[in-house]
Design a protein around this motif. Structure first.
Motif, PDB file in Angstrom:
ATOM      1  N   PRO A 188       7.493  -1.685   3.378  1.00  0.00           N
ATOM      2  CA  PRO A 188       7.016  -2.459   4.530  1.00  0.00           C
ATOM      3  C   PRO A 188       7.016  -3.975   4.388  1.00  0.00           C
ATOM      4  N   PHE A 189       6.866  -4.513   3.170  1.00  0.00           N
ATOM      5  CA  PHE A 189       6.799  -5.961   3.017  1.00  0.00           C
ATOM      6  C   PHE A 189       8.062  -6.531   2.364  1.00  0.00           C
ATOM      7  N   SER A 190       9.131  -5.747   2.380  1.00  0.00           N
ATOM      8  CA  SER A 190      10.408  -6.210   1.851  1.00  0.00           C
ATOM      9  C   SER A 190      11.046  -7.221   2.809  1.00  0.00           C
ATOM     10  N   LYS A 191      12.043  -7.916   2.321  1.00  0.00           N
ATOM     11  CA  LYS A 191      12.697  -8.939   3.137  1.00  0.00           C
ATOM     12  C   LYS A 191      13.354  -8.326   4.370  1.00  0.00           C
ATOM     13  N   SER A 192      14.020  -7.186   4.213  1.00  0.00           N
ATOM     14  CA  SER A 192      14.736  -6.599   5.341  1.00  0.00           C
ATOM     15  C   SER A 192      13.780  -6.127   6.434  1.00  0.00           C
ATOM     16  N   ILE A 193      12.655  -5.519   6.063  1.00  0.00           N
ATOM     17  CA  ILE A 193      11.686  -5.072   7.068  1.00  0.00           C
ATOM     18  C   ILE A 193      11.021  -6.275   7.728  1.00  0.00           C
ATOM     19  N   TRP A 200      10.569  -6.249  16.180  1.00  0.00           N
ATOM     20  CA  TRP A 200      10.178  -4.853  16.331  1.00  0.00           C
ATOM     21  C   TRP A 200       8.752  -4.647  15.808  1.00  0.00           C
ATOM     22  N   SER A 201       8.052  -3.701  16.425  1.00  0.00           N
ATOM     23  CA  SER A 201       6.712  -3.331  15.967  1.00  0.00           C
ATOM     24  C   SER A 201       6.769  -1.965  15.301  1.00  0.00           C
ATOM     25  N   ASP A 202       6.008  -1.812  14.228  1.00  0.00           N
ATOM     26  CA  ASP A 202       5.940  -0.544  13.510  1.00  0.00           C
ATOM     27  C   ASP A 202       4.921   0.360  14.204  1.00  0.00           C
ATOM     28  N   SER A 203       5.301   1.595  14.461  1.00  0.00           N
ATOM     29  CA  SER A 203       4.414   2.517  15.172  1.00  0.00           C
ATOM     30  C   SER A 203       3.107   2.766  14.418  1.00  0.00           C
ATOM     31  N   VAL A 204       3.126   2.624  13.095  1.00  0.00           N
ATOM     32  CA  VAL A 204       1.906   2.862  12.307  1.00  0.00           C
ATOM     33  C   VAL A 204       1.060   1.600  12.147  1.00  0.00           C
ATOM     34  N   GLY A 205       1.500   0.503  12.722  1.00  0.00           N
ATOM     35  CA  GLY A 205       0.745  -0.738  12.596  1.00  0.00           C
ATOM     36  C   GLY A 205       0.650  -1.191  11.154  1.00  0.00           C
ATOM     37  N   ASP A 206      -0.552  -1.531  10.717  1.00  0.00           N
ATOM     38  CA  ASP A 206      -0.742  -2.020   9.348  1.00  0.00           C
ATOM     39  C   ASP A 206      -1.277  -0.928   8.421  1.00  0.00           C
ATOM     40  N   LYS A 207      -1.008   0.350   8.790  1.00  0.00           N
ATOM     41  CA  LYS A 207      -1.482   1.465   7.965  1.00  0.00           C
ATOM     42  C   LYS A 207      -0.317   2.384   7.569  1.00  0.00           C
ATOM     43  N   PRO A 208       0.631   1.863   6.809  1.00  0.00           N
ATOM     44  CA  PRO A 208       1.784   2.690   6.421  1.00  0.00           C
ATOM     45  C   PRO A 208       1.407   3.780   5.432  1.00  0.00           C
ATOM     46  N   GLU A 209       1.969   4.955   5.630  1.00  0.00           N
ATOM     47  CA  GLU A 209       1.810   6.047   4.670  1.00  0.00           C
ATOM     48  C   GLU A 209       3.131   6.255   3.938  1.00  0.00           C
ATOM     49  N   PRO A 210       3.102   6.560   2.647  1.00  0.00           N
ATOM     50  CA  PRO A 210       4.354   6.779   1.905  1.00  0.00           C
ATOM     51  C   PRO A 210       5.112   7.991   2.438  1.00  0.00           C
ATOM     52  N   SER A 211       6.443   7.911   2.389  1.00  0.00           N
ATOM     53  CA  SER A 211       7.280   8.987   2.932  1.00  0.00           C
ATOM     54  C   SER A 211       8.304   9.519   1.928  1.00  0.00           C
ATOM     55  N   TYR A 212       8.297   8.981   0.724  1.00  0.00           N
ATOM     56  CA  TYR A 212       9.298   9.401  -0.268  1.00  0.00           C
ATOM     57  C   TYR A 212       8.715   9.258  -1.675  1.00  0.00           C
ATOM     58  N   PRO A 217       4.756  11.622  -2.437  1.00  0.00           N
ATOM     59  CA  PRO A 217       5.185  10.360  -1.807  1.00  0.00           C
ATOM     60  C   PRO A 217       4.480   9.140  -2.406  1.00  0.00           C
ATOM     61  N   VAL A 218       5.284   8.135  -2.763  1.00  0.00           N
ATOM     62  CA  VAL A 218       4.718   6.919  -3.351  1.00  0.00           C
ATOM     63  C   VAL A 218       5.158   5.656  -2.607  1.00  0.00           C
ATOM     64  N   LYS A 219       6.156   5.755  -1.734  1.00  0.00           N
ATOM     65  CA  LYS A 219       6.585   4.563  -0.997  1.00  0.00           C
ATOM     66  C   LYS A 219       7.060   4.926   0.404  1.00  0.00           C
ATOM     67  N   LYS A 220       6.845   4.012   1.325  1.00  0.00           N
ATOM     68  CA  LYS A 220       7.285   4.198   2.707  1.00  0.00           C
ATOM     69  C   LYS A 220       8.658   3.573   2.874  1.00  0.00           C
ATOM     70  N   ILE A 221       9.652   4.398   3.237  1.00  0.00           N
ATOM     71  CA  ILE A 221      10.980   3.872   3.539  1.00  0.00           C
ATOM     72  C   ILE A 221      11.518   4.443   4.858  1.00  0.00           C
ATOM     73  N   ASP A 222      10.741   5.310   5.516  1.00  0.00           N
ATOM     74  CA  ASP A 222      11.151   5.936   6.778  1.00  0.00           C
ATOM     75  C   ASP A 222      10.268   5.392   7.901  1.00  0.00           C
TER      76      ASP A 222
END
Length: 259
Positions: A188-193, A200-212, A217-222
């Motif tokens: 979520p805090f990478s340069k590309s995102i 664009w707005s993220d549907s999860v707002g500021d509460k990302p859950e890991p997906s991989y 799961p340890v990181k959100k990439i989806d």
């Protein structure tokens, strides 16, 4: 007779009766990296993938790692097979030729598709080609754009930066409310995102859950992203982890289109 005609006329006046009734438009979205049809047990089980999708009853599904008649996928057209199993309209977007067939992304859709387009993303020489698949769909009289994509996977990736810039350049200029979903291979805090989130707005707002990975799961990439922000409201978000169906968790959102 005059009274009957008067009542009909009143009902047709703006602000009166059922003539002004508007159906609320909510869209159920799932994004799922399907590991080219394989399971984490090393076998091939499209019914297990279909079961994950069907359980959430989505209107739109963005699929990544989609094989089209490759040898490793037993010559199946995976998008069509999953469309048949889920009673949804399938669409495949080719990124490259691969293993006797093709490889790319896919969309499953519950509603009529107005138009579709496969939009290749930039990739430097020697790196894996990537693409984004776009559809315009009609829901309750509203037209929305849905884009499924899968970005470069390398840890330090200039291609991924080029790809998010191309997505912004191409899909921000649209007049339609737009949803972008896929495996973006970035946290979520990478340069590309960060570049994407300028528009664009993220549907999860500021509460990302890991997906991989799906087993721990340890990181959100989806992601499921939307724009413009004032046109959408995120009603529900969920991460669905089936550790056998794929190495990725699926991500699910319900978005309400604001009138």
């Amino acid at each position: 007779m005059k009274i009957f005609l008067l009542l009909i006329s009143i009902l047709l006046i703006p602000g009166f009766g059922f003539a002004q009734h508007e159906v609320e438009t909510t869209v159920r979205i799932l994004s799922f990296n399907i590991l080219h049809g394989a399971t984490t047990n090393g076998d091939f089980d499209l019914d297990k993938l279909a079961a994950v999708i069907q359980k959430e009853n989505p209107d739109l599904v963005a699929l990544q790692e989609v094989d089209f008649k490759t040898n490793r996928a037993k010559r199946y057209d995976l998008a069509t097979e999953l469309g048949w199993r889920t009673s949804m309209i399938p669409l495949f977007g080719k990124a490259m030729n691969f293993n006797g067939g093709a490889y790319g992304v896919g969309i499953l859709c519950r509603n009529p598709i107005i138009t579709s387009r496969n939009f290749p993303l930039p990739a430097t020489e020697g790196n894996e080609p990537r693409t984004s698949l776009e559809v315009l769909i009609a829901i309750n009289g509203d037209t929305i754009r849905f884009v499924a994509t899968h970005l470069d996977h390398k840890k330090e990736s200039m291609d991924r930066i080029l790809q998010v810039k191309a997505i912004n350049d191409e899909f921000v200029k649209t007049d339609y409310p737009t949803i972008l979903a896929g495996d973006l291979n970035a946290t979520p805090f990478s340069k590309s995102i960060t570049i994407l989130k300028k528009y664009w707005s993220d549907s999860v707002g500021d509460k990302p859950e890991p997906s991989y990975p799906s087993d721990n799961p340890v990181k959100k990439i989806d992601y499921i992203l939307f724009r413009p922000a004032e046109k959408w409201e995120a009603v529900e978000n969920r991460t669905i982890c089936d550790e056998v169906a794929s190495d990725h968790c699926a991500v699910f959102s319900v978005l309400k289109l604001l009138k």
